[in-house]
Every structure is written in C-alpha cells, then in structure tokens.
Motif scaffolding. Structure first.
Motif, PDB file in Angstrom:
ATOM      1  N   SER A   1       0.718  -1.211  -0.136  1.00 20.14           N
ATOM      2  CA  SER A   1       0.053   0.188   0.075  1.00 20.14           C
ATOM      3  C   SER A   1       0.851   1.256   0.079  1.00 20.14           C
ATOM      4  N   SER A   2       2.235   1.085  -0.143  1.00 17.76           N
ATOM      5  CA  SER A   2       2.837   2.277  -0.213  1.00 17.76           C
ATOM      6  C   SER A   2       4.212   1.916  -1.090  1.00 17.76           C
ATOM      7  N   GLY A   3       4.966   3.117  -1.428  1.00 17.28           N
ATOM      8  CA  GLY A   3       6.031   2.970  -2.219  1.00 17.28           C
ATOM      9  C   GLY A   3       7.096   2.191  -1.644  1.00 17.28           C
ATOM     10  N   ILE A   4       7.309   2.341  -0.469  1.00 17.03           N
ATOM     11  CA  ILE A   4       8.308   1.231   0.090  1.00 17.03           C
ATOM     12  C   ILE A   4       7.932  -0.302   0.067  1.00 17.03           C
ATOM     13  N   ASN A   5       6.819  -0.330   0.554  1.00 17.21           N
ATOM     14  CA  ASN A   5       6.152  -1.842   0.210  1.00 17.21           C
ATOM     15  C   ASN A   5       6.249  -2.254  -0.971  1.00 17.21           C
ATOM     16  N   ALA A   6       5.971  -1.403  -2.068  1.00 13.73           N
ATOM     17  CA  ALA A   6       6.101  -1.834  -3.514  1.00 13.73           C
ATOM     18  C   ALA A   6       7.696  -2.094  -4.011  1.00 13.73           C
ATOM     19  N   GLU A   7       8.581  -1.393  -3.319  1.00 14.19           N
ATOM     20  CA  GLU A   7       9.929  -1.703  -3.672  1.00 14.19           C
ATOM     21  C   GLU A   7      10.624  -2.755  -3.377  1.00 14.19           C
ATOM     22  N   TRP A   8      10.361  -3.170  -2.079  1.00 14.19           N
ATOM     23  CA  TRP A   8      11.086  -4.457  -1.639  1.00 14.19           C
ATOM     24  C   TRP A   8      11.025  -5.664  -2.351  1.00 14.19           C
ATOM     25  N   PRO A   9       9.847  -6.074  -2.698  1.00  9.26           N
ATOM     26  CA  PRO A   9       9.785  -7.351  -3.735  1.00  9.26           C
ATOM     27  C   PRO A   9      10.272  -7.179  -5.081  1.00  9.26           C
ATOM     28  N   LEU A  10      10.766  -5.899  -5.357  1.00  9.10           N
ATOM     29  CA  LEU A  10      11.486  -5.879  -7.019  1.00  9.10           C
ATOM     30  C   LEU A  10      12.785  -5.900  -6.831  1.00  9.10           C
ATOM     31  N   ARG A  11      13.467  -5.800  -5.555  1.00 10.10           N
ATOM     32  CA  ARG A  11      14.766  -5.530  -5.447  1.00 10.10           C
ATOM     33  C   ARG A  11      15.626  -7.103  -5.827  1.00 10.10           C
ATOM     34  N   LEU A  39       3.858   0.745 -18.082  1.00 14.43           N
ATOM     35  CA  LEU A  39       4.001   2.211 -17.963  1.00 14.43           C
ATOM     36  C   LEU A  39       3.262   2.978 -18.715  1.00 14.43           C
ATOM     37  N   ASP A  40       3.654   2.582 -20.039  1.00 14.30           N
ATOM     38  CA  ASP A  40       3.053   3.430 -21.040  1.00 14.30           C
ATOM     39  C   ASP A  40       1.252   3.015 -21.321  1.00 14.30           C
ATOM     40  N   GLU A  41       0.971   2.163 -20.772  1.00 11.71           N
ATOM     41  CA  GLU A  41      -0.690   1.792 -20.774  1.00 11.71           C
ATOM     42  C   GLU A  41      -1.114   2.803 -19.686  1.00 11.71           C
ATOM     43  N   ARG A  42      -0.465   2.608 -18.366  1.00  4.41           N
ATOM     44  CA  ARG A  42      -0.951   3.435 -17.157  1.00  4.41           C
ATOM     45  C   ARG A  42      -0.836   5.071 -17.556  1.00  4.41           C
ATOM     46  N   VAL A  43       0.159   5.274 -18.191  1.00  2.00           N
ATOM     47  CA  VAL A  43       0.121   6.895 -18.541  1.00  2.00           C
ATOM     48  C   VAL A  43      -0.970   7.217 -19.474  1.00  2.00           C
ATOM     49  N   LYS A  44      -1.214   6.391 -20.559  1.00  2.00           N
ATOM     50  CA  LYS A  44      -2.231   6.654 -21.614  1.00  2.00           C
ATOM     51  C   LYS A  44      -3.725   6.931 -20.637  1.00  2.00           C
ATOM     52  N   LEU A  45      -3.927   5.797 -19.645  1.00  2.00           N
ATOM     53  CA  LEU A  45      -5.090   5.971 -19.119  1.00  2.00           C
ATOM     54  C   LEU A  45      -5.246   6.968 -18.036  1.00  2.00           C
ATOM     55  N   SER A  48      -3.784   7.950 -11.778  1.00  2.00           N
ATOM     56  CA  SER A  48      -2.818   8.205 -10.744  1.00  2.00           C
ATOM     57  C   SER A  48      -2.638   7.424  -9.888  1.00  2.00           C
ATOM     58  N   SER A  49      -3.754   6.696  -9.282  1.00  2.00           N
ATOM     59  CA  SER A  49      -3.803   5.925  -8.052  1.00  2.00           C
ATOM     60  C   SER A  49      -3.467   4.598  -8.564  1.00  2.00           C
ATOM     61  N   ASP A  50      -2.888   4.183  -9.772  1.00  2.00           N
ATOM     62  CA  ASP A  50      -2.693   2.737  -9.713  1.00  2.00           C
ATOM     63  C   ASP A  50      -1.202   2.422  -9.329  1.00  2.00           C
ATOM     64  N   TYR A  51      -0.978   1.353  -8.572  1.00  2.00           N
ATOM     65  CA  TYR A  51      -0.118   0.815  -7.914  1.00  2.00           C
ATOM     66  C   TYR A  51       0.669   0.018  -9.288  1.00  2.00           C
ATOM     67  N   ARG A  52       0.187  -0.159 -10.263  1.00  2.00           N
ATOM     68  CA  ARG A  52       0.815  -1.139 -11.379  1.00  2.00           C
ATOM     69  C   ARG A  52       1.784   0.107 -12.090  1.00  2.00           C
ATOM     70  N   LYS A  53       1.568   1.061 -12.090  1.00  2.00           N
ATOM     71  CA  LYS A  53       2.362   2.110 -12.563  1.00  2.00           C
ATOM     72  C   LYS A  53       3.659   2.271 -11.692  1.00  2.00           C
ATOM     73  N   MET A  54       3.148   2.181 -10.322  1.00  2.00           N
ATOM     74  CA  MET A  54       4.380   2.499  -9.198  1.00  2.00           C
ATOM     75  C   MET A  54       5.412   1.137  -9.558  1.00  2.00           C
ATOM     76  N   ALA A  55       4.608  -0.065  -9.686  1.00  2.00           N
ATOM     77  CA  ALA A  55       5.677  -1.099  -9.694  1.00  2.00           C
ATOM     78  C   ALA A  55       6.405  -1.329 -11.264  1.00  2.00           C
ATOM     79  N   ALA A  56       5.816  -0.619 -12.358  1.00  2.00           N
ATOM     80  CA  ALA A  56       6.486  -0.521 -13.281  1.00  2.00           C
ATOM     81  C   ALA A  56       7.643   0.485 -13.401  1.00  2.00           C
ATOM     82  N   ILE A  57       7.591   1.395 -12.458  1.00  2.00           N
ATOM     83  CA  ILE A  57       8.561   2.523 -12.289  1.00  2.00           C
ATOM     84  C   ILE A  57       9.456   1.901 -11.698  1.00  2.00           C
ATOM     85  N   LEU A  58       9.405   1.182 -10.583  1.00  2.00           N
ATOM     86  CA  LEU A  58      10.483   0.800  -9.719  1.00  2.00           C
ATOM     87  C   LEU A  58      11.107  -0.212 -10.456  1.00  2.00           C
TER      88      LEU A  58
END
Length: 411
Positions: A1-11, A39-45, A48-58
């Motif tokens: 539910s936060s950027g920190i929580n989204a970051e750790w599984p991707l490391r 990310l391209d898909e989320r940007v076009k849509l 802003s509240s989509d955590y899939r965008k966060m996952a793509a960026i990280l």
C-alpha cells in the motif's frame, strides 16, 4: 500500500538482472519490455492511483541500476515517459519516478564521452538533459505541476555537481563530525568506563558513508548537464522563486531543497540575482514555523547551506538570521517552558544551521554566537549539540574557553 512496500519485492529481480548468459536473455528482456508496456498503458489511461504504475517505475529503476547496458537502449522512451509520470498528483508516484530518473542520469553521465573524443555523441547526451530541462520549465509555469518541475531541477543540479561537491553538500545536511568530539574538547578519553556511554560504536567507514549518501543509484558528474544548467541558471531561478508565495507544505519543502542547491551550484549569480529574495522568503518561512506547528524544519538547513555557499558574504545577513534562531535557544531561567515546547527535529536543524554559519564565517562568527553559548549549555546533551559545539570549537577559537567551562560544569 506504499512505495516502500512496492519496492522491496522488486529488489531481488534487480539482482537477477546482473546475471549473464541465458538467465540474462530469459529474464531481462521480457521484464523490461513488460515494465515499459505497463507504464505506457498506465500513462495513457491517466490513472494516478494505480500501483501497477508504481511497480513499473520501480522495475525500470532496478533495471537501470543492475542492467545498464540493456536499459541504455531504452533511454529515449524512458525520458519521454518519465516527464509525463512526474506530473502525477501522487507524491509516492513522483518519488518513485525521481528514483528511476536519478539512476538513468547516473548512467547517462557515466557513458558521456569527453568533448574532445566525440563532439557529435556529446550532443546526443546533452539532448537528454535539454529535454529534461525543457520539461521542467513547462512544469514550473504551472501551479499544479511545479512539484515535478522542482524535483527535476534538483536532480539536474545533483548531476551537475562533482562527486566531492555533492558529498560535501549532503554531509553538511546530514550533520557535523561523525566522531564524538565532546571529550576531546575537555581533554578526556571517550573510551574510559566512566564515559563509555557517550562513545559512538556505530561510526561508518568513510567509503560506506559515501555509498549511503549517494544512494544505490550512485552519482556521476556531467559536464553537459553543468553547461546546460549554467546557461539557464537565471531563468530557472526566476521561475522557482515565482512560487515563493505558495501555501502548499510539500512545495515549501521542495523550495527549501532546491534553493540551497542553486546557491551551491553558482554562488556568484545566485548572490547577484536571488540572495535577497531567497533570504526574505526563508526567514519569513522560519518565523511562521515558530508561531504554529506548520512549516518545514528543513528551512533552517536551507538557510545554513546557502550561508555555507556564500561564506563571509553572509555576515551582513547575520542579524536577520539570528531572529529565527533565537526562539529555539532556551532561556536558562525558564527551562520548564523550553522542555514543554522542545522539538528534537527542529532543534537538530537549528544547531546544524549554527554549525554551517560557523564554517562559513569562522572567527567572525564569535560576536554573533557568544551571547548564546551559556544558553546552549543547558540544552539536552544530544549528538546534534555536541557536534555543533565541536564545530564551534574548531572554527571559532574564541569560543573554546566558554565551551570547555560549560562542559566541565555539566560533568
């Protein structure tokens, strides 16, 4: 539910990206491709509240750090997308985007050839910085996008600083000397049984400390970026200061981050064009913080960093600066009130401001600080205070007797 929580599984995925051979081909290409597609898909849509965008960026950030050769091929698309993502209304998304941008700028600067070797390639590298700056300038012209614009300018100033300049700047923000100089000032060994409590057993080595300061994304100096920022310095500064009347706490915080970096980058032009307005803004912001719980404690660090960049030229502003310091120095006759209103975070930043003023003006600082030394001795004996006293002891020799007497009376 936060950027920190989204970051750790991707490391762990980022670590896999360092592998070579079949694993490299099977893992990196599909993951990187999917991240950019998502990310391209989320940007076009415009979600802003989509955590899939966060996952793509990280994910992209991890690939920039751990698979730079492959990521370098995607730079054009990355810079197109990141300028859109930095307009997002959620600060978590913008923070993730800046982390990815920092990693990519480190990579671009690392691979930037010298001008003598390849003028044409140098222009290609400069294109990315110019693209970023143009995007930031457009954002700075809009109240709803200024946060992303300032964040880009901060990263470009970071890239335009040499490694030693950046380390000095970040260490000044982090605090004073790492070693505990308290006992050195009164001639006592810090490792005796009686005072072992005060010994710092968690001192980092110099190299580890530098890695922590620079972050996992690292840092590489770019002549191209420095040249572009120098040419556009006045324009950028004017656009940033245009927003000094903002009531947004986040924008105020970002202003206290970017203004000192502008001063550190080009102190001559900053003094000529922006110093008066900047100090009027920062001191007003600090005074507003004393009257309410609002206001960022980083305003004191901002004043200190600008003072450090200006060196002795800051002396004519000293009286005005101490109007914001004085409310945080306790009155020895009213300690109950001091303890009730005591804020360790603000106090630490105020003490760091005093340290930076001492480094900037050295022995000339004595006339300004001398009347406050006795009051400082009744403050909580924190690491911030001992570091501040250590800096005063080193840079302002006339304070040494008072500091020694005050510390001896404590023990």
């Amino acid at each position: 539910s936060s950027g920190i929580n989204a970051e750790w599984p991707l490391r762990p995925g980022g670590r896999f990206a360092r592998a070579e051979g079949n694993l490299y081909d099977r893992f990196i290409e599909p993951v990187m491709g999917r991240a950019f597609e998502l990310l391209d898909e989320r940007v076009k849509l415009k979600e802003s509240s989509d955590y899939r965008k966060m996952a793509a960026i990280l994910t992209i950030r991890e690939m920039a750090i751990n698979a730079p050769t492959f990521f370098f091929q995607k730079l054009d698309r990355f810079f197109q997308l990141i300028l859109i993502v930095l307009r997002d209304t959620r600060k978590e998304i913008r923070a993730a985007a800046i982390a990815a941008l920092r990693a990519s700028l480190t990579l671009v600067a690392q691979r930037e050839p010298s001008f003598e070797e390849s003028q044409d390639t140098g222009h290609v590298r400069g294109f990315y910085y110019q693209q970023l700056l143009d995007g930031a300038i457009k954002m700075l012209d809009r109240d709803d996008e200024i946060k992303g614009g300032i964040m880009i300018i901060i990263e470009m100033l970071r890239c335009a600083a040499t490694r030693s300049e950046l380390l000095q700047y970040e260490e000044n923000c982090a605090g004073g000397p790492e070693q505990n100089n308290l006992f050195n000032m009164i001639g006592v060994s810090p490792l005796t049984d009686e005072n072992r409590l005060f010994a710092d057993n968690n001192i980092e080595t110099g190299e580890n400390k530098r890695k922590n300061i620079l972050g996992e994304e690292g840092h590489n100096y770019s002549k191209e970026c420095a040249s572009i920022m120098t040419r556009n310095f006045v324009k950028v500064g004017e656009l940033i200061l245009r927003h000094k009347g903002t009531k947004s706490a986040e924008t105020q915080f970002l202003l206290t981050e970017v203004l000192p970096r502008l001063a550190a980058f080009n102190h001559v032009d900053f003094q000529e064009h922006f110093l008066v307005d900047t100090f009027a803004y920062l001191t007003a912001l600090a005074k507003a913080g004393t009257k309410s719980s609002s206001g960022s404690p980083t305003v004191f660090l901002a004043i200190g960093q600008i003072a450090f960049s200006m060196q002795e030229r800051i002396i004519c502003y000293m009286e005005n600066i101490f109007t914001v310091i004085k409310p945080y120095i306790p009155n020895p006759r009213d300690m109950n009130r001091y303890r009730r209103s005591h804020n360790p975070v603000v106090e630490s930043n105020v003490l760091q401001l005093i340290s930076l003023l001492a480094k900037a003006t050295k022995e000339k600082f004595y006339s300004a600080i001398s009347e406050f030394l006795d009051a400082m001795m009744v403050m909580n004996l924190s690491k911030s205070l001992t570091n501040c006293l250590a800096v005063l002891y080193e840079y302002v020799p006339d304070t040494r007797t008072k500091i020694q007497d005050g510390l001896i009376s404590i023990f």
